[in-house]
Design a protein around this motif. Sequence first.
Motif, mmCIF file in Angstrom:
data_model
loop_
_atom_site.group_PDB
_atom_site.id
_atom_site.type_symbol
_atom_site.label_atom_id
_atom_site.label_comp_id
_atom_site.label_asym_id
_atom_site.label_seq_id
_atom_site.Cartn_x
_atom_site.Cartn_y
_atom_site.Cartn_z
ATOM 1 N N LEU A 54 0.760 -1.414 0.048
ATOM 2 C CA LEU A 54 0.208 0.156 -0.195
ATOM 3 C C LEU A 54 0.730 1.314 -0.032
ATOM 4 O O LEU A 54 0.355 2.197 0.050
ATOM 5 C CB LEU A 54 -0.991 -0.137 1.371
ATOM 6 N N ALA A 55 1.759 0.944 0.566
ATOM 7 C CA ALA A 55 2.785 2.270 1.037
ATOM 8 C C ALA A 55 3.285 2.267 -0.837
ATOM 9 O O ALA A 55 3.479 3.890 -0.857
ATOM 10 C CB ALA A 55 3.991 2.020 1.843
ATOM 11 N N PHE A 56 3.817 1.457 -1.627
ATOM 12 C CA PHE A 56 4.553 1.656 -2.974
ATOM 13 C C PHE A 56 2.667 2.274 -3.783
ATOM 14 O O PHE A 56 4.160 3.336 -4.093
ATOM 15 C CB PHE A 56 4.365 0.315 -2.936
ATOM 16 N N PHE A 57 2.083 1.568 -3.372
ATOM 17 C CA PHE A 57 1.288 2.663 -4.412
ATOM 18 C C PHE A 57 0.980 3.408 -4.128
ATOM 19 O O PHE A 57 0.231 4.550 -4.774
ATOM 20 C CB PHE A 57 -0.407 1.652 -4.530
ATOM 21 N N ALA A 58 0.936 4.061 -2.594
ATOM 22 C CA ALA A 58 0.811 5.088 -1.910
ATOM 23 C C ALA A 58 1.677 6.463 -3.058
ATOM 24 O O ALA A 58 1.711 7.454 -3.333
ATOM 25 C CB ALA A 58 0.444 6.005 -1.264
ATOM 26 N N TYR A 59 2.788 5.892 -2.813
ATOM 27 C CA TYR A 59 4.298 6.820 -2.938
ATOM 28 C C TYR A 59 4.053 6.212 -5.122
ATOM 29 O O TYR A 59 4.063 8.272 -5.646
ATOM 30 C CB TYR A 59 4.979 6.323 -2.917
ATOM 31 N N ASP A 60 4.099 5.842 -5.639
ATOM 32 C CA ASP A 60 3.261 6.103 -6.646
ATOM 33 C C ASP A 60 2.245 6.388 -7.778
ATOM 34 O O ASP A 60 2.777 7.808 -8.375
ATOM 35 C CB ASP A 60 2.738 4.494 -7.864
ATOM 36 N N ALA A 61 0.634 6.644 -6.759
ATOM 37 C CA ALA A 61 -0.256 7.431 -7.339
ATOM 38 C C ALA A 61 0.983 8.915 -6.777
ATOM 39 O O ALA A 61 0.444 9.724 -7.600
ATOM 40 C CB ALA A 61 -1.350 7.278 -6.454
ATOM 41 N N SER A 62 1.455 9.120 -6.210
ATOM 42 C CA SER A 62 2.302 10.633 -5.409
ATOM 43 C C SER A 62 3.098 11.271 -7.047
ATOM 44 O O SER A 62 3.076 13.025 -7.276
ATOM 45 C CB SER A 62 2.811 10.544 -4.693
ATOM 46 N N THR A 63 3.363 10.285 -7.583
ATOM 47 C CA THR A 63 4.624 10.568 -8.635
ATOM 48 C C THR A 63 3.793 10.873 -10.266
ATOM 49 O O THR A 63 4.249 11.930 -10.798
ATOM 50 C CB THR A 63 5.477 9.253 -9.452
ATOM 51 N N TYR A 64 1.793 10.961 -10.116
ATOM 52 C CA TYR A 64 1.704 11.451 -10.823
ATOM 53 C C TYR A 64 1.208 13.144 -10.942
ATOM 54 O O TYR A 64 0.524 13.830 -9.989
ATOM 55 C CB TYR A 64 0.104 10.841 -11.307
ATOM 56 N N ARG A 65 1.119 14.099 -12.092
ATOM 57 C CA ARG A 65 0.195 15.095 -11.903
ATOM 58 C C ARG A 65 -0.792 15.300 -12.549
ATOM 59 O O ARG A 65 -0.768 15.242 -13.452
ATOM 60 C CB ARG A 65 2.281 15.932 -12.323
ATOM 61 N N GLU A 66 -1.836 16.092 -12.144
ATOM 62 C CA GLU A 66 -2.331 16.680 -12.785
ATOM 63 C C GLU A 66 -2.555 17.863 -13.319
ATOM 64 O O GLU A 66 -3.032 18.252 -13.786
ATOM 65 C CB GLU A 66 -4.391 16.394 -11.798
ATOM 66 N N ASP A 67 -2.012 18.978 -11.815
ATOM 67 C CA ASP A 67 -1.830 20.150 -12.650
ATOM 68 C C ASP A 67 -0.274 20.769 -13.719
ATOM 69 O O ASP A 67 -0.097 20.051 -14.037
ATOM 70 C CB ASP A 67 -1.532 21.072 -11.406
ATOM 71 N N LEU A 68 -1.103 21.899 -14.037
ATOM 72 C CA LEU A 68 -0.247 22.026 -15.476
ATOM 73 C C LEU A 68 1.207 22.387 -14.822
ATOM 74 O O LEU A 68 1.671 22.854 -13.744
ATOM 75 C CB LEU A 68 -0.442 23.208 -16.241
ATOM 76 N N SER A 69 2.233 21.736 -15.515
ATOM 77 C CA SER A 69 4.034 21.987 -14.946
ATOM 78 C C SER A 69 4.189 23.598 -15.854
ATOM 79 O O SER A 69 5.747 23.750 -14.945
ATOM 80 C CB SER A 69 4.782 20.679 -14.792
ATOM 81 N N TYR A 70 3.859 23.469 -16.376
ATOM 82 C CA TYR A 70 4.286 24.949 -16.929
ATOM 83 C C TYR A 70 4.023 27.074 -16.246
ATOM 84 O O TYR A 70 3.261 26.655 -15.578
ATOM 85 C CB TYR A 70 4.049 25.205 -18.176
ATOM 86 N N SER A 71 4.968 27.481 -16.347
ATOM 87 C CA SER A 71 4.552 28.424 -16.179
ATOM 88 C C SER A 71 5.926 29.888 -17.037
ATOM 89 O O SER A 71 6.075 29.168 -18.440
ATOM 90 C CB SER A 71 5.118 28.827 -15.083
ATOM 91 N N ASP A 72 4.888 30.731 -17.114
ATOM 92 C CA ASP A 72 5.749 31.959 -17.901
ATOM 93 C C ASP A 72 6.983 31.927 -17.775
ATOM 94 O O ASP A 72 7.319 32.101 -16.144
ATOM 95 C CB ASP A 72 4.540 33.153 -17.794
#
Length: 651
Positions: A60-78
Motif C-alpha cells: 500500500l505504501a508503494f502504491f501511495a508513493y506511485d500515485a504521488s508521482t503523477y501530476r494533474e496540475d499544469l507544470s509550466y509557467s511563464d
Amino acid sequence: MQPKRTPPSKTAAHSILTLRLLRSISSQPLPTHRGPIFRFFYRCFAYTGGFILVAGGLVLAFFAYDASTYREDLSYSDIPVSKDALYPRRGGPKNLPIADTLVDDDDSPENTRAKNKPKLVVLGSGWGSVALLKQLHPEEYHVTVVSPVNYFLFTPMLPSATVGTLELRSLVEPIRRIVQRVKGHFLRAEAVDVELSERLLEVKQTDAAGVQRHFYLPYDKLVIGVGSTTNPHGVSGLENCHFLKDIEDAGKIRNRILQNLEHACLPTTMDEERRRLLSFVVCGGGPTGVEFAAELFDLLNEDMGRSFPKILRNEVSVHVIQSRGHILNTYDEALSKFAEARFAHDQVEVLTNSRVKEVRPDKILFTQKDDNGETITKELPHGFCLWSTGVAQTEFCKKIAAKLDIQTNRHALETDTHLRLNGAPLGSVYAIGDCSTVQNNIADHLVSFIRTLAYEKGKDPEKMIITFKEWRGVAQRVKKRFPQASDHLRRLDKLFEQYDKDKSGTLDFGELHELLRQIDSKLTSLPATAQRAHQQGQYLGRKFNKLAQAMPGMQANQMDYGDLDDAVYKAFVYKHLGSLAYIGNSAVFDFGGLSFSGGLLAVYLWRSVYFAQSVSFRTRVLLAMDWSKRAMFGRGESYSFLADEKAEGMY
C-alpha cells in the motif's frame, strides 16, 4: 520465613517472551493447557498474519508513493528568455551564430546567477566528463555539456549487454540528470572545430527537418573528453565486422547472434553453412574481446539448449585471434595463462601470434607463426566477427592536432601534467580520457631549465656541473613537474653514483642529460581505461574548484596571467587501482602486483566492484534486477528492438 525463589531458566524466559509477543499480535487470550500441536499451529497462523499485515502495508505504501508521482496540475509557467538566446549574434571566422546565452539560462535563480560565471564547456558524456561534473561545485561556472548522445554509458559492463545478461537501459544514465546537479546545460550536438585564439567552439546539430546547423559556443575553459574510435590497423574489410563502443553496437550484436541461431535452425541450411553461421570470431585479446567471448560462450552453453535444437550446441565454435603471445597481455602472466586454461576448458579457441590480413563476409584471412617461426596464411569461416583491437583518434582530435605544430602524437592529443592541451593558450583547453595522453619529455624540459639556470649564473651550459646537493634540487623539480617519475627517483644517491662516470662527485651536462633521458624512456603512456579517465575528471573538478575559490583574490591583485594552474593545484598523478576481467563463470584480478583468480566467488566479487562503481542508485537497482532475472529466467532469446532505433534518443 518465605522460601527463596528460583530464577527462571533460559528456556522458560524464552517461552515468556514468546507469549508476550503473541499477546501483542492477538488481542485474544492465549489458550492454556493446550497440546503442543495446537500451540504450534496457533503460532504459525499468528506469524503468518503478522507477515501479511507488514507486506500489505509495504504494498500500500508503494502504491501511495506511485500515485504521488503523477501530476494533474499544469507544470509550466511563464519563463523569461533572453532575446540574445532567441536571436544570437553572428561572428567568428565563419560568421556563424554565437550562443552567448542559452534558452534555459533564466529557468531558475541558480541558472541566472551562473550566467556571468566563467564559461566551462565540456565535450563528451563519458567517464572523464561525468567524474568532472560530479566533482564540480554548483554555481562556480556556467557549465555546458556538448555530446552527440544524451546519456552516460557504463562501458565495463557492455559485453554483458550483448548477450542479454544485462538490459541495455541498465548501463545508461541520462546525462541531463548529472548536469542538473551543477545547474548546467546540455546540448545534444557534435563538436566540429575550435578557434583557439578567439575561444570559440564550432558545433553542428541536426534540426527537426534533418538539416545540419552550425554555430559557435564561446568558452573560457574547454575540456575535451570525446573518447576515441576503433583502430583499424590497416586491415581491409572491416565493414564486415561488428564493433563494441556504444549501446547501439551492443543491441546490433545481440540481434546478429540470435539471427545466426535462427538461420542455423532452418531446414534449408546446409551443414557447412550452419557451421559457418555458428562460428563466432573475436579479433583482439584485450579485456573487451576476452569478456565478450566469455559472455558469448555463457549464452551458447547455458541458454541456447533450452530453446534451440541440440545440434546447434555441438556445432557452435568461438575463436579469439590475438597478435601477442598471450591474451590479456597487460595483466600478470599467471592471470593470462589462467584465462587461456579456462578458455581451453570451455573449448574457446585462442589463436595467439596471429594477425588479421582481411575480413571477408564469410571468412577471415590471418597469418600465424608455426613452430619453426615461419609465417603461414590461414582461413577461418565466420558468421560473426567482432573487431576489438585498440583505439585511434577521432576526426575532431585530428583536426585540432593539425592546427598545433607541437602535437606530434598520431594516436592522441598530448597534454602536460596539468592536463592542459600542448600548444593551446595556457589554461584554456584541457584534454582527458582516451583522446589524450600525458606528454613526459622530462629530459627536454629539465635541459631547458638547466640551460636557463646556467645563463643566469653567467656560465656555459655545456660546461656546467652540479653537485649532489644541486642534484637533489633538480630531482625535486622533476617530481613536482612530473609526478609519474617519482617511482624512478627514490634513491637519488644511487642514481647520482651510477651516472657519475668519472667519479668526480659531480654531474656534468652530458651525464645529467643521459640520466634524465633514461628516466624519460621508462615512463609509459597512461592506459586508455575508464579508471584513468575517471581520475582525470576528478582531478580537473577539484582544480577548477580551487581556481574558482582563488579567482577573486587573483582579480583583486590583477593576477590574470602566468601558470595559474600550477600556482593553485598540484600536477595530475595517476594511481592504478588494478584491472579485472570476466572469463566465463570465473574472473581474474590484478591489483598492483597482487593478482588472483577464481570461480563463482571471484565472479561475485567482480560484480560487486562494478556494482559499487555504478554511477547512480537507479542503475544499481537495475543491475541487481538483471542479475536476478538471469538466474531465474535466463538471458532470453528475443531480439533487442532498441538496436533498430536511435538508442541515444531513448534515455
